[in-house]
Design a protein around this motif. Structure first.
Motif, short mmCIF file in Angstrom:
data_model
loop_
_atom_site.label_atom_id
_atom_site.label_comp_id
_atom_site.label_asym_id
_atom_site.label_seq_id
_atom_site.Cartn_x
_atom_site.Cartn_y
_atom_site.Cartn_z
N LEU A 21 0.80 -1.24 0.11
CA LEU A 21 -0.09 -0.06 -0.03
C LEU A 21 0.84 1.22 0.27
CD1 LEU A 21 -2.44 -1.26 2.89
CD2 LEU A 21 -2.94 -1.03 0.35
N SER A 22 0.50 2.43 -0.69
CA SER A 22 1.20 3.57 -0.81
C SER A 22 -0.06 4.55 -0.90
CB SER A 22 2.17 3.57 -1.83
OG SER A 22 1.62 3.24 -3.03
N MET A 23 0.41 5.70 -0.53
CA MET A 23 -0.31 6.94 -0.15
C MET A 23 -0.41 7.70 -1.76
SD MET A 23 -2.49 8.77 1.89
CE MET A 23 -1.84 8.51 3.58
N ASN A 24 -1.75 7.91 -2.17
CA ASN A 24 -2.05 8.66 -3.49
C ASN A 24 -1.50 10.13 -3.14
OD1 ASN A 24 -2.61 6.64 -5.43
ND2 ASN A 24 -4.63 6.71 -4.41
N PRO A 25 -1.02 10.74 -4.11
CA PRO A 25 -0.57 12.36 -3.88
C PRO A 25 -1.72 13.14 -3.35
CG PRO A 25 0.66 11.69 -5.57
CD PRO A 25 -0.62 10.47 -5.17
N GLY A 26 -1.87 13.90 -2.29
CA GLY A 26 -2.82 15.01 -2.08
C GLY A 26 -3.92 14.29 -1.05
N LYS A 27 -3.66 13.12 -0.93
CA LYS A 27 -4.56 12.30 0.09
C LYS A 27 -3.92 12.21 1.46
CE LYS A 27 -7.41 11.29 -3.29
NZ LYS A 27 -8.75 11.71 -3.43
N SER A 28 -4.91 12.02 2.34
CA SER A 28 -4.48 11.83 3.79
C SER A 28 -5.65 10.81 4.45
CB SER A 28 -4.34 13.15 4.36
OG SER A 28 -5.69 13.89 4.61
N VAL A 59 9.43 3.83 5.87
CA VAL A 59 8.87 4.70 4.81
C VAL A 59 7.40 4.88 4.85
CG1 VAL A 59 10.86 4.09 3.40
CG2 VAL A 59 8.94 2.59 3.27
N PRO A 60 6.75 5.73 4.30
CA PRO A 60 5.38 5.69 4.23
C PRO A 60 4.83 4.63 3.53
CG PRO A 60 6.17 7.84 3.52
CD PRO A 60 7.23 6.90 3.54
N GLY A 61 3.66 3.98 3.85
CA GLY A 61 2.92 2.96 3.14
C GLY A 61 2.85 1.79 4.31
N PRO A 82 -11.00 -0.45 2.38
CA PRO A 82 -11.29 0.93 2.49
C PRO A 82 -10.15 1.98 2.11
CG PRO A 82 -12.37 0.04 4.39
CD PRO A 82 -11.35 -1.06 3.73
N PHE A 83 -8.99 1.79 2.30
CA PHE A 83 -8.09 2.71 1.72
C PHE A 83 -7.90 2.70 0.29
CE2 PHE A 83 -4.82 2.22 5.50
CZ PHE A 83 -5.43 2.89 6.56
N ILE A 84 -8.04 1.49 -0.25
CA ILE A 84 -8.11 1.44 -1.85
C ILE A 84 -9.45 2.00 -2.20
CG2 ILE A 84 -7.90 -0.07 -3.66
CD1 ILE A 84 -5.28 0.16 -1.96
N LYS A 85 -10.60 1.65 -1.95
CA LYS A 85 -11.79 2.06 -2.42
C LYS A 85 -11.99 3.51 -2.05
CE LYS A 85 -15.67 -0.25 -1.02
NZ LYS A 85 -16.63 -1.00 -0.48
N SER A 86 -11.50 4.21 -1.14
CA SER A 86 -11.48 5.45 -0.95
C SER A 86 -10.62 6.42 -1.93
CB SER A 86 -11.18 5.78 0.30
OG SER A 86 -9.89 5.74 0.63
N GLY A 87 -9.81 5.66 -2.44
CA GLY A 87 -8.74 6.18 -3.34
C GLY A 87 -7.74 6.98 -2.78
N THR A 88 -7.56 6.91 -1.48
CA THR A 88 -6.43 7.25 -0.37
C THR A 88 -5.37 6.66 -0.68
OG1 THR A 88 -8.04 7.87 1.15
CG2 THR A 88 -5.87 7.95 1.91
N GLU A 89 -5.38 5.43 -0.76
CA GLU A 89 -4.04 4.65 -1.44
C GLU A 89 -4.21 4.01 -2.50
OE1 GLU A 89 -1.47 4.00 2.55
OE2 GLU A 89 -2.73 2.27 2.46
#
Length: 109
Positions: A21-28, A59-61, A82-89
């Motif tokens: 898992l890794s964070m999408n830019p601009g998401k939190s 590292v993040p993720g 939910p992390f993936i479904k929400s587009g956060t990661e």
């Protein structure tokens, strides 16, 4: 006498699926999303699918290791998070072949 299993079933015994898992830019994250993710992990555990999981310390993720019948099932499970479904990661899915004494280190031991 040891029960014999097919070569493909035996190989599948030593395959786990790794969800990176890794964070999408601009998401939190927010508390509600994190709690939804944890509830999902508990669901995986109750289904006997969760092997281990957690965030990276350096590292993040994070990483979720699951058991699945095949890559398609693993992908479906990853995409329910939910992390993936929400587009956060976002995620990267890997089939991980376990090397251990039980399989003679992939037959090379």
């Amino acid at each position: 006498m040891k029960k014999s299993m097919s070569k493909s079933a035996e190989n599948q015994t030593f395959i786990k699926y790794v969800i990176l898992l890794s964070m999408n830019p601009g998401k939190s994250f927010n508390e509600e999303l994190i709690r939804s993710h944890v509830a999902y992990l508990r669901d995986l555990q109750s289904m006997g699918k969760l092997v281990m999981c957690g965030p990276f310390a350096d590292v993040p993720g994070g990483m979720v290791i699951i058991e699945a019948e095949n890559l398609e099932e693993a992908k479906a499970l990853a995409e329910r998070d939910p992390f993936i479904k929400s587009g956060t990661e976002n995620y990267e899915l890997r089939a991980w072949e376990i090397s251990c004494e039980e399989n003679n280190h992939l037959g090379m031991g």
